[in-house]
Design a protein around this motif. Structure first.
Motif, PDB file in Angstrom:
ATOM      1  N   GLY A   1     -23.377  -7.515  78.520  1.00  0.00           N
ATOM      2  CA  GLY A   1     -23.720  -8.523  77.517  1.00  0.00           C
ATOM      3  C   GLY A   1     -23.209  -9.916  77.883  1.00  0.00           C
ATOM      4  O   GLY A   1     -22.475 -10.110  78.859  1.00  0.00           O
ATOM      5  N   LEU A   2     -23.564 -10.881  77.022  1.00  0.00           N
ATOM      6  CA  LEU A   2     -23.151 -12.267  77.264  1.00  0.00           C
ATOM      7  C   LEU A   2     -21.680 -12.482  76.989  1.00  0.00           C
ATOM      8  O   LEU A   2     -21.069 -13.416  77.518  1.00  0.00           O
ATOM      9  CB  LEU A   2     -23.998 -13.205  76.388  1.00  0.00           C
ATOM     10  CG  LEU A   2     -25.524 -13.164  76.656  1.00  0.00           C
ATOM     11  CD1 LEU A   2     -26.245 -14.101  75.676  1.00  0.00           C
ATOM     12  CD2 LEU A   2     -25.808 -13.559  78.086  1.00  0.00           C
ATOM     13  N   ASP A   3     -21.095 -11.644  76.162  1.00  0.00           N
ATOM     14  CA  ASP A   3     -19.689 -11.789  75.799  1.00  0.00           C
ATOM     15  C   ASP A   3     -18.779 -10.941  76.674  1.00  0.00           C
ATOM     16  O   ASP A   3     -17.621 -10.691  76.328  1.00  0.00           O
ATOM     17  CB  ASP A   3     -19.472 -11.405  74.330  1.00  0.00           C
ATOM     18  CG  ASP A   3     -20.288 -12.296  73.397  1.00  0.00           C
ATOM     19  OD1 ASP A   3     -20.561 -13.448  73.785  1.00  0.00           O
ATOM     20  OD2 ASP A   3     -20.647 -11.813  72.307  1.00  0.00           O
ATOM     21  N   GLY A   4     -19.285 -10.466  77.809  1.00  0.00           N
ATOM     22  CA  GLY A   4     -18.469  -9.615  78.681  1.00  0.00           C
ATOM     23  C   GLY A   4     -18.382  -8.190  78.206  1.00  0.00           C
ATOM     24  O   GLY A   4     -17.579  -7.408  78.737  1.00  0.00           O
ATOM     25  N   ASP A   5     -19.159  -7.853  77.183  1.00  0.00           N
ATOM     26  CA  ASP A   5     -19.162  -6.474  76.709  1.00  0.00           C
ATOM     27  C   ASP A   5     -20.241  -5.687  77.423  1.00  0.00           C
ATOM     28  O   ASP A   5     -21.012  -6.223  78.216  1.00  0.00           O
ATOM     29  CB  ASP A   5     -19.358  -6.449  75.194  1.00  0.00           C
ATOM     30  CG  ASP A   5     -20.620  -7.215  74.780  1.00  0.00           C
ATOM     31  OD1 ASP A   5     -21.290  -7.767  75.697  1.00  0.00           O
ATOM     32  OD2 ASP A   5     -20.949  -7.261  73.589  1.00  0.00           O
ATOM     33  N   VAL A   6     -20.306  -4.345  77.126  1.00  0.00           N
ATOM     34  CA  VAL A   6     -21.308  -3.445  77.697  1.00  0.00           C
ATOM     35  C   VAL A   6     -22.141  -2.900  76.553  1.00  0.00           C
ATOM     36  O   VAL A   6     -21.602  -2.347  75.579  1.00  0.00           O
ATOM     37  CB  VAL A   6     -20.659  -2.292  78.486  1.00  0.00           C
ATOM     38  CG1 VAL A   6     -21.720  -1.319  78.986  1.00  0.00           C
ATOM     39  CG2 VAL A   6     -19.836  -2.841  79.645  1.00  0.00           C
ATOM     40  N   LEU A   7     -23.447  -3.077  76.668  1.00  0.00           N
ATOM     41  CA  LEU A   7     -24.378  -2.616  75.645  1.00  0.00           C
ATOM     42  C   LEU A   7     -25.108  -1.376  76.169  1.00  0.00           C
ATOM     43  O   LEU A   7     -25.725  -1.402  77.243  1.00  0.00           O
ATOM     44  CB  LEU A   7     -25.383  -3.722  75.315  1.00  0.00           C
ATOM     45  CG  LEU A   7     -24.758  -5.062  74.890  1.00  0.00           C
ATOM     46  CD1 LEU A   7     -25.846  -6.106  74.687  1.00  0.00           C
ATOM     47  CD2 LEU A   7     -23.922  -4.887  73.636  1.00  0.00           C
ATOM     48  N   ILE A   8     -25.030  -0.292  75.398  1.00  0.00           N
ATOM     49  CA  ILE A   8     -25.621   0.997  75.805  1.00  0.00           C
ATOM     50  C   ILE A   8     -26.662   1.400  74.783  1.00  0.00           C
ATOM     51  O   ILE A   8     -26.408   1.356  73.573  1.00  0.00           O
ATOM     52  CB  ILE A   8     -24.545   2.095  75.916  1.00  0.00           C
ATOM     53  CG1 ILE A   8     -23.502   1.719  76.966  1.00  0.00           C
ATOM     54  CG2 ILE A   8     -25.186   3.429  76.262  1.00  0.00           C
ATOM     55  CD1 ILE A   8     -22.367   2.717  77.072  1.00  0.00           C
ATOM     56  N   THR A   9     -27.808   1.788  75.273  1.00  0.00           N
ATOM     57  CA  THR A   9     -28.846   2.355  74.419  1.00  0.00           C
ATOM     58  C   THR A   9     -29.341   3.642  75.051  1.00  0.00           C
ATOM     59  O   THR A   9     -29.280   3.810  76.282  1.00  0.00           O
ATOM     60  CB  THR A   9     -30.016   1.374  74.229  1.00  0.00           C
ATOM     61  OG1 THR A   9     -30.927   1.921  73.277  1.00  0.00           O
ATOM     62  CG2 THR A   9     -30.753   1.127  75.537  1.00  0.00           C
ATOM     63  N   GLY A  10     -29.826   4.531  74.215  1.00  0.00           N
ATOM     64  CA  GLY A  10     -30.268   5.825  74.748  1.00  0.00           C
ATOM     65  C   GLY A  10     -31.256   6.520  73.849  1.00  0.00           C
ATOM     66  O   GLY A  10     -31.371   6.206  72.657  1.00  0.00           O
ATOM     67  N   LEU A  11     -32.000   7.450  74.438  1.00  0.00           N
ATOM     68  CA  LEU A  11     -32.973   8.253  73.699  1.00  0.00           C
ATOM     69  C   LEU A  11     -32.672   9.738  73.935  1.00  0.00           C
ATOM     70  O   LEU A  11     -32.230  10.144  75.022  1.00  0.00           O
ATOM     71  CB  LEU A  11     -34.396   7.949  74.170  1.00  0.00           C
ATOM     72  CG  LEU A  11     -34.955   6.588  73.778  1.00  0.00           C
ATOM     73  CD1 LEU A  11     -36.307   6.347  74.451  1.00  0.00           C
ATOM     74  CD2 LEU A  11     -35.102   6.486  72.260  1.00  0.00           C
ATOM     75  N   PRO A  12     -32.914  10.574  72.941  1.00  0.00           N
ATOM     76  CA  PRO A  12     -32.606  12.005  73.084  1.00  0.00           C
ATOM     77  C   PRO A  12     -33.574  12.687  74.057  1.00  0.00           C
ATOM     78  O   PRO A  12     -34.748  12.329  74.142  1.00  0.00           O
ATOM     79  CB  PRO A  12     -32.763  12.549  71.662  1.00  0.00           C
ATOM     80  CG  PRO A  12     -33.736  11.625  71.010  1.00  0.00           C
ATOM     81  CD  PRO A  12     -33.467  10.256  71.604  1.00  0.00           C
ATOM     82  N   LEU A  13     -33.039  13.670  74.799  1.00  0.00           N
ATOM     83  CA  LEU A  13     -33.863  14.460  75.721  1.00  0.00           C
ATOM     84  C   LEU A  13     -34.321  15.781  75.099  1.00  0.00           C
ATOM     85  O   LEU A  13     -34.980  16.581  75.772  1.00  0.00           O
ATOM     86  CB  LEU A  13     -33.083  14.759  77.001  1.00  0.00           C
ATOM     87  CG  LEU A  13     -32.837  13.561  77.922  1.00  0.00           C
ATOM     88  CD1 LEU A  13     -32.015  14.001  79.129  1.00  0.00           C
ATOM     89  CD2 LEU A  13     -34.174  12.971  78.386  1.00  0.00           C
ATOM     90  N   GLU A  14     -33.974  16.010  73.833  1.00  0.00           N
ATOM     91  CA  GLU A  14     -34.349  17.273  73.201  1.00  0.00           C
ATOM     92  C   GLU A  14     -35.866  17.455  73.146  1.00  0.00           C
ATOM     93  O   GLU A  14     -36.364  18.565  73.418  1.00  0.00           O
ATOM     94  CB  GLU A  14     -33.736  17.334  71.806  1.00  0.00           C
ATOM     95  CG  GLU A  14     -33.815  18.702  71.144  1.00  0.00           C
ATOM     96  CD  GLU A  14     -35.168  18.946  70.474  1.00  0.00           C
ATOM     97  OE1 GLU A  14     -35.573  20.122  70.373  1.00  0.00           O
ATOM     98  OE2 GLU A  14     -35.806  17.952  70.078  1.00  0.00           O
ATOM     99  N   PRO A  15     -36.677  16.395  72.802  1.00  0.00           N
ATOM    100  CA  PRO A  15     -38.133  16.593  72.843  1.00  0.00           C
ATOM    101  C   PRO A  15     -38.643  16.947  74.237  1.00  0.00           C
ATOM    102  O   PRO A  15     -39.555  17.764  74.387  1.00  0.00           O
ATOM    103  CB  PRO A  15     -38.675  15.243  72.361  1.00  0.00           C
ATOM    104  CG  PRO A  15     -37.575  14.654  71.551  1.00  0.00           C
ATOM    105  CD  PRO A  15     -36.330  15.073  72.236  1.00  0.00           C
ATOM    106  N   VAL A  16     -38.027  16.343  75.268  1.00  0.00           N
ATOM    107  CA  VAL A  16     -38.426  16.666  76.635  1.00  0.00           C
ATOM    108  C   VAL A  16     -38.109  18.125  76.948  1.00  0.00           C
ATOM    109  O   VAL A  16     -38.930  18.867  77.483  1.00  0.00           O
ATOM    110  CB  VAL A  16     -37.724  15.727  77.630  1.00  0.00           C
ATOM    111  CG1 VAL A  16     -38.031  16.143  79.067  1.00  0.00           C
ATOM    112  CG2 VAL A  16     -38.158  14.286  77.386  1.00  0.00           C
ATOM    113  N   ARG A  17     -36.886  18.543  76.590  1.00  0.00           N
ATOM    114  CA  ARG A  17     -36.482  19.915  76.861  1.00  0.00           C
ATOM    115  C   ARG A  17     -37.352  20.902  76.084  1.00  0.00           C
ATOM    116  O   ARG A  17     -37.712  21.971  76.593  1.00  0.00           O
ATOM    117  CB  ARG A  17     -35.012  20.117  76.499  1.00  0.00           C
ATOM    118  CG  ARG A  17     -34.053  19.235  77.295  1.00  0.00           C
ATOM    119  CD  ARG A  17     -34.008  19.664  78.744  1.00  0.00           C
ATOM    120  NE  ARG A  17     -33.053  18.861  79.501  1.00  0.00           N
ATOM    121  CZ  ARG A  17     -33.389  17.900  80.319  1.00  0.00           C
ATOM    122  NH1 ARG A  17     -34.678  17.580  80.482  1.00  0.00           N
ATOM    123  NH2 ARG A  17     -32.474  17.230  81.001  1.00  0.00           N
ATOM    124  N   ALA A  18     -37.702  20.561  74.840  1.00  0.00           N
ATOM    125  CA  ALA A  18     -38.542  21.453  74.045  1.00  0.00           C
ATOM    126  C   ALA A  18     -39.929  21.598  74.670  1.00  0.00           C
ATOM    127  O   ALA A  18     -40.496  22.700  74.742  1.00  0.00           O
ATOM    128  CB  ALA A  18     -38.648  20.940  72.613  1.00  0.00           C
TER     129      ALA A  18
END
Length: 497
Positions: free
Chosen positions: A158-175
């Motif tokens: 991020g701009l403030d020296g932080d770390v921004l994490i986003t994610g999506l579940p893999l359960e639909p893929v596994r199903a």
């Protein structure tokens, strides 16, 4: 390595198909199973990679919008339409967002599947450690969070020296992948079953010519090919000469042709030999009798005869008598080989044994002769003179080929429609290497059983025994070891009809 070895040992213990048809069918099913497994694995891997790639594309498109909104405070459901705090539109349900500062998570939220206002996530210490280790390289990584499951995460700086994490579940893929695995297993299982049944019928139909060859070979193996005229069964049906089975059938038929020619020539040679033996024996009877008669007549000369001449005449008479017996034996064997029928009258074996043992006791008083006869007479249909010869030859064999003092026992009993005659002696026995051919012609072993034997037999006695017994529809066998020799003759008790 040990696991593979144990698996290999277990596979080796499985029962293996014995027939060629079963092996071909099993091989077909195994190859098809390997092909289906390869196709299924490839489809599952490809689908899993494709769906995972689509998830990565969604993460790239959405970017750090959701974790950026967490920098300004708690995220509200109304913010899902977007405001000045961050563009969170088009975020899918289950989207995970987290903000890290100096390796510590300051905010974390999860977009629910409904309008639940509670977006907080109870991350465990393990989850916080895993999130802190996600590299901020803008690439997708698969991690397993104990609190929310398996996720595909992507991190940015991020701009403030932080770390921004986003994610999506893999359960639909596994199903979806799991559903494909189930469908593939069901479809491939049905395909294997159908292929196994169809393959079994196809292999059976393809190997029908080979089965006919095997059936013909089995019939040939049951034929008595040792002697006599042999009629071979019809040849195996011809198949496609360009195929392996057709070539086998053709080669087998050619082999049967060669065997039939050889058997025909052998039978013709046997017939010529039998005819020669019969003719020679018949023609020799008169000159042999003439020589013996002249020798006996010379011995009756009233005038003085030198001792040497007398001894020579006695030897001529003895040898001519022996030659006459040999000629008679050869003529008998020739007639039996030719299949000439014997007399079929009721013969009292008990009476024959009593007479034969009486004669043997007179000829060999140094032996001990014993009888074991049933109380009731045992009568068989046959030729009395030839059966008497069988008994005489067996007793003479025991007398001539055993030392003085040997006990010879003659036993007779009736069992299961068969008269069983046994002649047993406790002599030195017959050598093992001679026993298989003891009933063959000109087999002489008196020098092996009794070193001081004086009988000069021609080796035809036991062959006559076997020929006469077989002409009566019976069998004769011998069991011998040092101290015990038993000849067993079995004759049917059938009626004369």
């Amino acid at each position: 390595m040990n696991l593979l070895r144990r698996l290999w040992l277990r596979l080796r213990r499985l029962p293996r198909p014995r027939t060629l048809r079963a092996r071909l069918t099993a091989g077909l099913v195994v190859l098809l199973a390997v092909s289906c497994a390869a196709v299924g694995v490839a489809a599952v891997v490809e689908l899993n990679g494709f769906l995972t790639g689509r998830v990565d594309q969604q993460l790239q498109q959405s970017g750090p919008s959701f974790p950026q909104s967490l920098e300004h405070g708690k995220y509200r459901p109304s913010d899902r339409d977007g405001d000045e705090h961050g563009d969170t539109r088009r975020q899918a349900s289950g989207t995970f967002g987290a903000r890290l500062l100096n390796g510590r998570i300051t905010n974390a939220a999860l977009i629910p599947a409904d309008d639940d206002p509670d977006l907080t996530v109870g991350l465990t210490a393990h989850d916080r450690t895993v999130l802190a280790e996600v590299p901020a390289d803008g690439r997708a990584h698969t991690v397993h969070l104990k609190s929310i499951g398996e996720y595909r995460l992507m991190a940015w700086t991020g701009l403030d020296g932080d770390v921004l994490i986003t994610g999506l579940p893999l359960e639909p893929v596994r199903a979806t992948v799991h559903r494909l695995e189930l469908v593939s297993a069901a479809v491939f299982g049905l395909a294997l079953a159908a292929a196994g049944v169809a393959g079994a019928f196809w292999v059976r139909w393809s190997l029908r010519p080979l089965s006919r060859v095997a059936a013909t070979a089995a019939r040939v193996s049951e034929l008595p090919l040792a002697s006599g005229e042999v009629a071979l069964p019809p040849r195996a049906p011809e198949a496609d000469p360009h195929g392996e089975v057709g070539r086998v059938a053709a080669a087998f038929n050619r082999m049967l042709g060669h065997v039939e020619d050889a058997l025909t020539k052998r039978h013709a040679s046997e017939e010529r030999l039998r005819t020669f033996a019969a003719d020679a024996s018949h023609e020799l009877r008169t000159p042999v009798a003439s020589v013996r008669g002249h020798a006996e007549l010379a011995l009756l000369h009233p005038g003085p005869v030198p001792p040497e001449v007398t001894r020579a005449l006695e030897r001529i008479a003895a040898e001519s008598s022996r030659m006459g017996e040999m000629v008679d034996d050869l003529l008998l064997l020739a007639r039996l080989d030719a299949g000439r029928p014997l007399e079929r009258r009721p013969v009292d074996l008990t009476h024959l044994i009593l007479d034969s043992v009486t004669d043997a006791r007179a000829a060999g008083p140094e032996h001990r002769w014993t009888l074991d006869l049933p109380e009731d007479p045992v009568t068989v249909p046959g030729d009395s003179h030839r059966l008497q010869q069988v008994l005489a030859n067996l007793l003479a064999n025991a007398r001539l080929h055993t030392p003085a003092g040997t006990k010879v026992t003659v036993l007779l009993e009736a069992e299961a429609g068969t008269a069983v005659l046994r002649v047993h002696d406790d002599g030195p026995g017959i050598p093992t290497d001679i026993q298989p051919g003891v009933f063959e012609r000109f087999t002489r072993a008196e020098h092996r059983r009794r070193q001081d034997a004086t009988g000069a037999g021609a080796g035809l006695g036991l062959s006559i025994v076997a020929a006469v017994v077989e002409a009566h529809g019976g069998t004769v066998t011998v069991e011998s070891r040092p101290g015990s020799t038993t000849f067993t003759a079995r004759l049917p008790l059938g009626s004369l009809a």
